[in-house]
Design an enzyme around this catalytic site. Structure first.
Site, mmCIF file in Angstrom:
data_model
loop_
_atom_site.group_PDB
_atom_site.id
_atom_site.type_symbol
_atom_site.label_atom_id
_atom_site.label_comp_id
_atom_site.label_asym_id
_atom_site.label_seq_id
_atom_site.Cartn_x
_atom_site.Cartn_y
_atom_site.Cartn_z
ATOM 1 N N LYS A 1 76.725 7.054 -19.762
ATOM 2 C CA LYS A 1 77.240 5.766 -20.274
ATOM 3 C C LYS A 1 77.537 4.820 -19.125
ATOM 4 C CE LYS A 1 76.230 5.707 -23.439
ATOM 5 N NZ LYS A 1 75.562 6.704 -24.175
ATOM 6 N N ASN B 1 52.653 -3.998 -31.186
ATOM 7 C CA ASN B 1 53.516 -2.985 -30.564
ATOM 8 C C ASN B 1 52.680 -1.718 -30.480
ATOM 9 O OD1 ASN B 1 55.583 -1.242 -29.822
ATOM 10 N ND2 ASN B 1 56.414 -1.074 -31.888
ATOM 11 N N GLY B 2 52.470 -1.196 -29.271
ATOM 12 C CA GLY B 2 51.645 0.008 -29.122
ATOM 13 C C GLY B 2 50.686 -0.159 -27.971
ATOM 14 N N CYS C 1 58.310 -2.641 -28.584
ATOM 15 C CA CYS C 1 58.357 -4.074 -28.806
ATOM 16 C C CYS C 1 58.887 -4.316 -30.205
ATOM 17 C CB CYS C 1 56.957 -4.694 -28.726
ATOM 18 S SG CYS C 1 56.139 -4.490 -27.142
ATOM 19 N N LYS D 1 66.500 0.219 -26.857
ATOM 20 C CA LYS D 1 67.225 1.093 -27.780
ATOM 21 C C LYS D 1 66.334 2.231 -28.268
ATOM 22 C CE LYS D 1 70.786 2.194 -30.333
ATOM 23 N NZ LYS D 1 71.896 2.798 -29.596
ATOM 24 N N ARG E 1 64.855 -3.678 -29.052
ATOM 25 C CA ARG E 1 63.601 -2.945 -28.856
ATOM 26 C C ARG E 1 62.908 -3.335 -27.547
ATOM 27 N NH1 ARG E 1 61.867 -0.414 -33.369
ATOM 28 N NH2 ARG E 1 59.762 -0.253 -32.540
ATOM 29 N N TRP F 1 58.811 -5.329 -24.291
ATOM 30 C CA TRP F 1 59.335 -4.492 -23.203
ATOM 31 C C TRP F 1 58.102 -3.997 -22.462
ATOM 32 C CZ3 TRP F 1 59.293 0.809 -21.789
ATOM 33 C CH2 TRP F 1 60.311 1.214 -20.917
ATOM 34 N N GLU G 1 77.460 12.959 -20.614
ATOM 35 C CA GLU G 1 77.352 11.749 -21.419
ATOM 36 C C GLU G 1 78.233 10.635 -20.836
ATOM 37 O OE1 GLU G 1 75.409 10.616 -23.496
ATOM 38 O OE2 GLU G 1 76.487 9.043 -24.546
ATOM 39 N N HIS H 1 78.999 23.554 -4.935
ATOM 40 C CA HIS H 1 77.631 23.887 -4.515
ATOM 41 C C HIS H 1 76.829 22.636 -4.139
ATOM 42 C CE1 HIS H 1 78.249 28.044 -5.630
ATOM 43 N NE2 HIS H 1 78.744 27.629 -6.791
HETATM 44 C C1 AGP Z 1 71.745 6.348 -24.985
HETATM 45 O O1 AGP Z 1 72.795 5.571 -24.539
HETATM 46 C C2 AGP Z 1 70.447 5.955 -24.497
HETATM 47 N N1 AGP Z 1 70.172 4.590 -24.740
HETATM 48 C C3 AGP Z 1 69.300 6.915 -24.653
HETATM 49 O O2 AGP Z 1 69.563 7.959 -23.773
HETATM 50 C C4 AGP Z 1 69.010 7.507 -26.036
HETATM 51 O O3 AGP Z 1 70.025 8.366 -26.418
HETATM 52 C C5 AGP Z 1 67.667 8.251 -25.986
HETATM 53 O O4 AGP Z 1 66.665 7.333 -25.677
HETATM 54 C C6 AGP Z 1 67.336 8.989 -27.261
HETATM 55 O O5 AGP Z 1 67.210 8.112 -28.339
HETATM 56 P P1 AGP Z 1 67.112 8.646 -29.819
HETATM 57 O O6 AGP Z 1 68.410 9.312 -30.131
HETATM 58 O O7 AGP Z 1 66.867 7.423 -30.651
HETATM 59 O O8 AGP Z 1 65.972 9.625 -29.880
#
Ligand code: AGP
Length: 622
Positions: free
Chosen positions: A498, A115-116, A17, A617, A42, A89, A494, A517
């Protein structure tokens, strides 16, 4: 590093949060709403603010985004210069109006944001309810409001201190009370909290971006610390009530870095920042003449270590996997990139001879932090690789290598991924030098190659118009495969992540040799298959895989540094040519077209690119 001795918060689920608080001379409502937008990365499923107007506490909250809350608050009619705000969140309790923060006590004079998670909230709630308190939400947070109400006798700091002493779990809390309208009281254990002062008043926030342009001097609270924030001063105390003095940090981040700067989305801006963010990351890790490395490595541990784990989540895990491939070229010890949540639940063997490298953009990801603590129990020394200085992972590690990507606001990581590859690549060379397996000449040559990297990224970025056209053709796909071999395999993973994250299309990254496979069954007429083909990485083999895709009438998109290869010209439906690269530069430059492809497909589909559904994030939830 001065903060490394921070006390360890307890384990447990921590909610993601954003918290903001302000007291000063400005109108608080617009300031809080603007700051909440900066904190929305967040969490963005409900939001709320509480203010004191003409001596009375008022509250506004809404399920939905901050813009929904904004519609409910007529800022021009609310004259208040003190308030707190929250963006949520949800993990426990639906994201409804009634569960949105702030939560109030029975008298509605006191508001709490949090937050927590308060792990013993059920027990506290039962006791408080038996004492006559009335609860209005399903949250654990509300017990804090009632606990503080119980303890309050004119001294808000004391009441909050007594209340948190009864709580187990993790929290960053901010409290506002109409009986003490000249201060905000905050407390921290586990979840991040920054307090600060600026020209117009005092502030608290979960993170620095929300304070940019406002606070000039900040302090990162440590666990089990509380602070009283007034318009012109801060007072920090421990759980024992003793005052704590330490110097504040000047905020050095340019507020421009958190603006879109003419780009439609933060993600696109961040993609375009990569020539600079990788260059900055590399610059700091070499001597001024660019011929030798300057990278912290945990010294003695490295020369004698007999295995290394690279621990991370999500995109950072993909960067760790790239490092595994790069490092195995010159580090003759077993190397394992491990997903942090798996590392915790498995019996991974860690001894004082194990090197543990923890990779995280935010430095706050709870799975990664917990894995770090687990590794420490085995006696390993911990090397962190983070983008956020003074984050929990930074503080709890023995040494830190920083990525210098700058603040990343788009939820989908882009520039931090390539900066992680650059930093990990150089760290690997530094480790090799310490063990005597990498020569000075090899380092010099890699650093020379890296001087060309910003130019090569810029060249790859010029593919954007072609990728936009391609995205218009592909954006209705149901499944997309990303195939590659060797060091480009994690780049394929990756690329798939994305695309999934921001377009909600099912995508999978696979080692191209594994396709037969299983995943080959997904290929149907027109299924897009993005194949990464480098002249230097098993080119012949991946060309055979391309034949296999074409035989099933899949649609091959070749991202390649050998675009003139006749086989590619014959087999690929679309070719995205990138400049030829070697070493650390290779996985970085191959990442650029994949980021642009995901971005433009998402834009074509009309999704919320910077804040994709269900994501946050910084994931501080186990
Ligand atoms: C990346 O696009 C993601 N939002 C997510 O996988 C992120 O990389 C992951 O949560 C790790 O975050 P951090 O690098 O802040 O530890």
């Amino acid at each position: 590093m001065e903060d490394r001795a921070a006390t360890l918060p307890p384990t447990g689920v921590i909610r993601v949060c954003g918290i903001i608080g302000y007291i000063g001379t400005e109108e608080a409502a617009p300031l809080l709403l603007q700051s909440l937008k900066r904190l929305e990365y967040r969490g963005y499923d409900s939001a709320g603010i509480a203010l004191i107007r003409e001596g009375k506490l008022i509250r506004f909250r809404r399920a939905g985004k901050v813009r929904d809350l904004e519609e409910a608050v007529r800022t021009e009619e609310i004259h208040a210069t003190i308030g707190i705000g929250h963006t949520r969140w949800a993990t426990h309790g639906a994201p409804t109006d009634k569960n949105a923060h702030p939560h109030l006590d029975c008298s509605a004079k006191l508001a709490v944001i949090h937050n927590g998670i308060i792990e013993n909230f059920l027990e506290l709630r039962t006791r408080l309810a038996a004492d006559g308190h009335t609860f209005a939400s399903d949250t654990d947070t509300e017990v804090l409001a009632h606990l503080i109400e119980d303890r309050f006798d004119g001294d808000l700091l004391l009441a909050v201190r007594q209340a948190v002493l009864e709580c187990s779990g993790a929290f960053a809390v901010a409290v506002l009370c109409e009986d003490v309208p000249d201060r905000i009281v905050v407390a921290k254990r586990g979840s991040p909290l920054v307090v600060g002062l600026g020209e117009t008043g005092g502030f608290v926030s979960s993170d620095i971006p929300a304070l940019l342009g406002k606070a000039t001097d900040v302090q990162f609270l440590l666990d089990d610390e509380l602070a009283e924030i007034r318009a012109d001063r801060l007072r920090i105390v421990g759980l024992d009530g003793k005052e704590i003095h330490r110097p504040a940090h000047k905020v050095s981040i340019d507020p421009v870095s958190i603006q879109k700067g003419g780009y439609k989305h933060f993600m696109l801006k961040e993609i375009y920042e990569q020539p600079r963010s990788t260059a900055e990351t590399i610059r700091e890790k070499q001597t001024a003449d660019g011929t030798s490395l300057v990278v912290p490595t945990c010294g003695a541990q490295v020369s004698s270590c007999d295995a290394a784990y690279l621990i991370a989540c999500g995109t950072a895990y993909h960067a760790a996997l790239v490092a595994e491939y790069l490092w195995e070229e010159h580090l003759p010890i077993p190397l394992h990139a491990v997903i942090a949540s798996e590392f915790r639940s498995r019996r991974m063997h860690v001894t004082p001879k194990t090197l543990v490298v923890v990779v995280s953009q935010s430095g706050e990801t709870i799975d990664t932090l917990m894995a770090l603590r687990r590794a420490r129990e085995g006696g390993a020394r911990i090397l962190a690789l983070v983008n956020a200085e003074r984050s929990a992972i930074d503080r709890e590690s023995d040494a830190t290598v920083y990525t210098r990507a700058g603040i990343e606001i788009g939820v989908a990581a882009t520039k931090t991924f390539t900066a992680q590859i650059a930093a990990l690549g150089l760290l690997g060379l530094a480790l090799g030098q310490e063990r005597g397996t990498v020569s000075r000449e090899a380092v010099r040559e890699e650093l020379r190659q890296l001087t060309l990297l910003p130019g090569k990224i810029t060249e790859a970025l010029r593919l954007e118009p072609t990728i936009l056209e391609l995205a218009e053709r592909l954006h209705r796909a149901k499944d997309v495969l990303f195939l590659a071999r060797g060091v480009l395999f994690p780049v394929a993973l990756e690329g798939a992540l994305k695309l999934k994250e921001i377009s909600y299309i099912h995508a999978e990254g696979y080692p191209a040799g594994e396709m037969k496979h299983g995943p080959i069954a997904l290929i149907d007429e027109g299924t897009p298959v993005v194949m990464l083909v480098s002249g230097g990485v098993a080119r012949e083999k991946i060309l055979s895989n391309m034949e296999e895709v074409k035989a099933r009438r899949g649609c091959v998109v070749a991202v390649t540094d050998v675009p003139d290869d006749p086989a590619i010209r014959r087999l690929a439906d679309h070719v995205l040519p990138i400049p030829t690269c070697l070493g650390i530069s290779l996985p970085i430059v191959f990442s650029i077209p994949l980021q642009l492809l995901a971005y433009h497909i998402a834009v074509c589909r009309g999704t919320d690119v910077d804040q994709p559904r269900n994501l946050a994030k910084t994931v501080t939830v186990e």
